[in-house]
Scaffold this active site. Sequence first.
Site, PDB file in Angstrom:
ATOM      1  N   HIS A   1       0.843  -1.204   0.000  1.00  0.00           N
ATOM      2  CA  HIS A   1       0.000   0.000   0.000  1.00  0.00           C
ATOM      3  C   HIS A   1       0.873   1.246   0.000  1.00  0.00           C
ATOM      4  O   HIS A   1       2.080   1.162   0.161  1.00  0.00           O
ATOM      5  CB  HIS A   1      -1.016  -0.018   1.149  1.00  0.00           C
ATOM      6  CG  HIS A   1      -0.431   0.101   2.535  1.00  0.00           C
ATOM      7  ND1 HIS A   1       0.390  -0.862   3.097  1.00  0.00           N
ATOM      8  CD2 HIS A   1      -0.567   1.065   3.479  1.00  0.00           C
ATOM      9  CE1 HIS A   1       0.710  -0.497   4.325  1.00  0.00           C
ATOM     10  NE2 HIS A   1       0.157   0.675   4.583  1.00  0.00           N
TER      11      HIS A   1
ATOM     12  N   HIS B   1       1.411   3.930   1.853  1.00  0.00           N
ATOM     13  CA  HIS B   1       1.954   4.694   2.978  1.00  0.00           C
ATOM     14  C   HIS B   1       3.484   4.759   2.919  1.00  0.00           C
ATOM     15  O   HIS B   1       4.160   3.785   2.575  1.00  0.00           O
ATOM     16  CB  HIS B   1       1.499   4.091   4.313  1.00  0.00           C
ATOM     17  CG  HIS B   1       0.074   4.417   4.628  1.00  0.00           C
ATOM     18  ND1 HIS B   1      -0.689   3.660   5.493  1.00  0.00           N
ATOM     19  CD2 HIS B   1      -0.728   5.427   4.189  1.00  0.00           C
ATOM     20  CE1 HIS B   1      -1.906   4.199   5.579  1.00  0.00           C
ATOM     21  NE2 HIS B   1      -1.948   5.259   4.800  1.00  0.00           N
TER      22      HIS B   1
ATOM     23  N   HIS C   1      -7.674  -0.585   5.467  1.00  0.00           N
ATOM     24  CA  HIS C   1      -6.646   0.320   5.995  1.00  0.00           C
ATOM     25  C   HIS C   1      -6.438   1.461   4.992  1.00  0.00           C
ATOM     26  O   HIS C   1      -6.436   2.637   5.361  1.00  0.00           O
ATOM     27  CB  HIS C   1      -5.364  -0.472   6.218  1.00  0.00           C
ATOM     28  CG  HIS C   1      -4.188   0.334   6.677  1.00  0.00           C
ATOM     29  ND1 HIS C   1      -4.145   0.985   7.894  1.00  0.00           N
ATOM     30  CD2 HIS C   1      -2.998   0.597   6.072  1.00  0.00           C
ATOM     31  CE1 HIS C   1      -2.975   1.596   8.016  1.00  0.00           C
ATOM     32  NE2 HIS C   1      -2.269   1.389   6.930  1.00  0.00           N
TER      33      HIS C   1
HETATM   34 FE    FE Z   1       2.592   0.906   8.139  1.00  0.00          FE
HETATM   35 ZN    ZN Z   2      -0.058   1.743   6.509  1.00  0.00          ZN
END
Ligand code: FE
Ligand code: ZN
Length: 256
Positions: A55, A57, A113
Amino acid sequence: MNDISVFPVRAFQDNYIWVLRRGGDAAVVDPGDAQPVLDYLRAEGLRLGAILNTHHHADHVGGNAGLLRHYRVPVYGPYDDRIPTVSQRLREGDRFSLAEFGIEFSVFEIPGHTRSHIAFYGAGMLFCGDTLFACGCGRLFEGTPRQMHVSLAKLAALPDATQVYCGHEYTVANLRFAKAVEPANPEIAIWEREANAQRAKNEPTLPSTIAREKRANPFLRCDQPGVIEAAGRHAGKPLKDPVSVLGVIRDWKNNF
Ligand code: FE
Ligand code: ZN
């Protein structure tokens, strides 16, 4: 299983950058920082062949550019413009091979998330970023309890022996919360003793297994009477479906 090993390179406070290795070949999952990976590859005499991102981030992709300056390798990741360095975009059901490892990975979309979060599953290993944690789950930054429930159910359907490699060392705190939800669950007590001993020696508590997650992780147990009841007590009203149970225990954990 075979001659592949997986090594945790630590980054930041509690991130794990997972390095797959076989002979002189390496692939890396979620390199939030390039330097510790470069140091490890050099110290071990490994050549990097691929980068995998679960992902967008920064603590999972922040090292992509730095690694790409040293190694010209494919970057496997989700359809998300927020990771411009991804070269091979993947969606649910896609498969790709890492030839050096003789592994074929399957891709799962697991929103919750973040909206474009994916997981990689192959050779009995699951790399699930910040969606499923050992005895916990990620915060719902870009998703709903329903999305997280569906995503976790997808992962829970994998074989019991699946090795679960998640993105952070959160296990001890997660177990403390799980114990508050299900104080009588024996698996949580056993795991807590084990995890405390590992942390006391500064060892990782990972990987866990899908079997263990199903026995202990409250976020995979939102259909179990003990979890439903505890969530209902916390919410001050009876809860009927697993999605509302998940929503309540996720909020509970945020303030725990
Ligand atoms: Fe993380
Ligand atoms: Zn994350």
